[in-house]
Design a protein around this motif. Structure first.
Motif, PDB file in Angstrom:
ATOM      1  N   ASN A   4      23.490  39.143  41.642  1.00 53.04           N
ATOM      2  CA  ASN A   4      23.593  39.689  42.849  1.00 53.04           C
ATOM      3  C   ASN A   4      24.658  40.774  42.622  1.00 53.04           C
ATOM      4  O   ASN A   4      25.340  40.628  41.489  1.00 53.04           O
ATOM      5  N   LEU A   5      24.718  41.607  43.367  1.00 50.96           N
ATOM      6  CA  LEU A   5      25.822  42.751  43.484  1.00 50.96           C
ATOM      7  C   LEU A   5      27.350  42.163  43.107  1.00 50.96           C
ATOM      8  O   LEU A   5      28.065  42.750  42.259  1.00 50.96           O
ATOM      9  N   SER A   6      27.632  41.215  43.736  1.00 56.14           N
ATOM     10  CA  SER A   6      28.991  40.586  43.461  1.00 56.14           C
ATOM     11  C   SER A   6      29.201  40.083  42.192  1.00 56.14           C
ATOM     12  O   SER A   6      30.120  40.434  41.412  1.00 56.14           O
ATOM     13  N   HIS A   7      28.136  39.582  41.468  1.00 52.77           N
ATOM     14  CA  HIS A   7      28.200  39.166  40.281  1.00 52.77           C
ATOM     15  C   HIS A   7      28.232  40.322  39.029  1.00 52.77           C
ATOM     16  O   HIS A   7      29.246  40.163  38.122  1.00 52.77           O
ATOM     17  N   ARG A   8      27.547  41.260  39.338  1.00 53.39           N
ATOM     18  CA  ARG A   8      27.602  42.481  38.533  1.00 53.39           C
ATOM     19  C   ARG A   8      28.895  43.138  38.471  1.00 53.39           C
ATOM     20  O   ARG A   8      29.491  43.604  37.690  1.00 53.39           O
ATOM     21  N   ILE A   9      29.287  43.286  39.793  1.00 52.55           N
ATOM     22  CA  ILE A   9      30.765  43.911  40.011  1.00 52.55           C
ATOM     23  C   ILE A   9      31.810  42.996  39.306  1.00 52.55           C
ATOM     24  O   ILE A   9      32.757  43.733  38.448  1.00 52.55           O
ATOM     25  N   GLY A  10      31.777  41.958  39.467  1.00 53.25           N
ATOM     26  CA  GLY A  10      32.671  40.718  38.699  1.00 53.25           C
ATOM     27  C   GLY A  10      32.624  41.126  37.254  1.00 53.25           C
ATOM     28  O   GLY A  10      33.680  40.999  36.407  1.00 53.25           O
ATOM     29  N   ALA A  11      31.362  41.068  36.681  1.00 55.56           N
ATOM     30  CA  ALA A  11      31.145  41.289  35.387  1.00 55.56           C
ATOM     31  C   ALA A  11      31.603  42.556  34.661  1.00 55.56           C
ATOM     32  O   ALA A  11      32.288  42.639  33.481  1.00 55.56           O
ATOM     33  N   ARG A  12      31.762  43.674  35.340  1.00 52.26           N
ATOM     34  CA  ARG A  12      32.130  44.970  35.195  1.00 52.26           C
ATOM     35  C   ARG A  12      33.645  44.827  34.930  1.00 52.26           C
ATOM     36  O   ARG A  12      34.138  45.326  34.120  1.00 52.26           O
ATOM     37  N   ARG A  35      46.102  35.684  41.071  1.00 48.25           N
ATOM     38  CA  ARG A  35      45.328  35.621  39.910  1.00 48.25           C
ATOM     39  C   ARG A  35      43.971  34.812  40.412  1.00 48.25           C
ATOM     40  O   ARG A  35      42.708  35.021  39.839  1.00 48.25           O
ATOM     41  N   THR A  36      44.007  34.096  41.530  1.00 45.87           N
ATOM     42  CA  THR A  36      42.749  33.629  42.071  1.00 45.87           C
ATOM     43  C   THR A  36      41.782  34.450  42.597  1.00 45.87           C
ATOM     44  O   THR A  36      40.675  34.239  42.434  1.00 45.87           O
ATOM     45  N   VAL A  37      42.332  35.432  43.514  1.00 50.75           N
ATOM     46  CA  VAL A  37      41.516  36.476  43.839  1.00 50.75           C
ATOM     47  C   VAL A  37      40.713  37.280  42.533  1.00 50.75           C
ATOM     48  O   VAL A  37      39.426  37.546  42.925  1.00 50.75           O
ATOM     49  N   ILE A  38      41.579  37.611  41.828  1.00 47.83           N
ATOM     50  CA  ILE A  38      40.943  38.181  40.385  1.00 47.83           C
ATOM     51  C   ILE A  38      39.702  37.217  39.897  1.00 47.83           C
ATOM     52  O   ILE A  38      38.531  37.901  39.375  1.00 47.83           O
ATOM     53  N   SER A  39      40.005  36.118  39.649  1.00 47.21           N
ATOM     54  CA  SER A  39      39.122  35.033  39.181  1.00 47.21           C
ATOM     55  C   SER A  39      38.033  34.991  40.179  1.00 47.21           C
ATOM     56  O   SER A  39      36.677  35.112  39.547  1.00 47.21           O
ATOM     57  N   GLN A  40      38.028  34.863  41.461  1.00 47.43           N
ATOM     58  CA  GLN A  40      36.887  34.655  42.379  1.00 47.43           C
ATOM     59  C   GLN A  40      36.002  36.059  42.369  1.00 47.43           C
ATOM     60  O   GLN A  40      34.822  35.877  42.361  1.00 47.43           O
ATOM     61  N   VAL A  41      36.675  37.105  42.324  1.00 46.54           N
ATOM     62  CA  VAL A  41      35.961  38.394  42.157  1.00 46.54           C
ATOM     63  C   VAL A  41      35.171  38.654  40.693  1.00 46.54           C
ATOM     64  O   VAL A  41      33.983  38.778  40.742  1.00 46.54           O
ATOM     65  N   GLU A  42      35.750  38.153  39.540  1.00 48.04           N
ATOM     66  CA  GLU A  42      35.144  38.251  38.681  1.00 48.04           C
ATOM     67  C   GLU A  42      33.855  37.277  38.356  1.00 48.04           C
ATOM     68  O   GLU A  42      33.203  37.602  37.508  1.00 48.04           O
ATOM     69  N   ASN A  43      34.069  35.975  38.792  1.00 45.24           N
ATOM     70  CA  ASN A  43      33.255  35.051  38.784  1.00 45.24           C
ATOM     71  C   ASN A  43      31.684  35.314  40.003  1.00 45.24           C
ATOM     72  O   ASN A  43      30.782  34.532  39.852  1.00 45.24           O
ATOM     73  N   GLY A  44      31.993  36.397  40.669  1.00 38.73           N
ATOM     74  CA  GLY A  44      31.309  36.607  41.734  1.00 38.73           C
ATOM     75  C   GLY A  44      31.144  35.447  42.989  1.00 38.73           C
ATOM     76  O   GLY A  44      30.005  35.193  43.728  1.00 38.73           O
ATOM     77  N   ASP A  45      32.268  34.801  42.961  1.00 36.80           N
ATOM     78  CA  ASP A  45      32.337  33.803  43.961  1.00 36.80           C
ATOM     79  C   ASP A  45      32.741  34.580  45.431  1.00 36.80           C
ATOM     80  O   ASP A  45      33.082  33.697  46.301  1.00 36.80           O
TER      81      ASP A  45
END
Length: 80
Positions: A4-12, A35-45
């Motif tokens: 999904n888009l959130s996962h693809r943004i996080g991967a970028r 750091r928690t927010v960064i982790s959640q975004v990167e993981n698509g959570d």
């Protein structure tokens, strides 16, 4: 199966961060976020808000659009 888009943004974001050789903690400091927010975004959570993406892009010194997958970068605006 496509991500999904959130996962693809996080991967970028993850790839750009790794190109800089930064930890999530370093990016969080640059963005003035946890750091928690960064982790959640990167993981698509999480489904990041526009302001969150803008802060991450500013921290990485890249345009906000570069965080989007290529097909989203070139998408034309459609009226609501």
């Amino acid at each position: 199966m496509s991500l999904n888009l959130s996962h693809r943004i996080g991967a970028r974001i993850y790839r750009i961060r790794k190109q800089y050789g930064w930890t999530q903690e370093r990016l969080a400091i640059e963005c003035q976020m946890s750091r928690t927010v960064i982790s959640q975004v990167e993981n698509g959570d999480s489904n990041p808000q526009t302001l969150t993406l803008a802060r991450i892009a500013a921290g990485l010194d890249v345009p906000v659009g570069s965080l989007l997958p290529p097909e989203q970068q070139n998408a034309k605006e459609t009226p609501c």
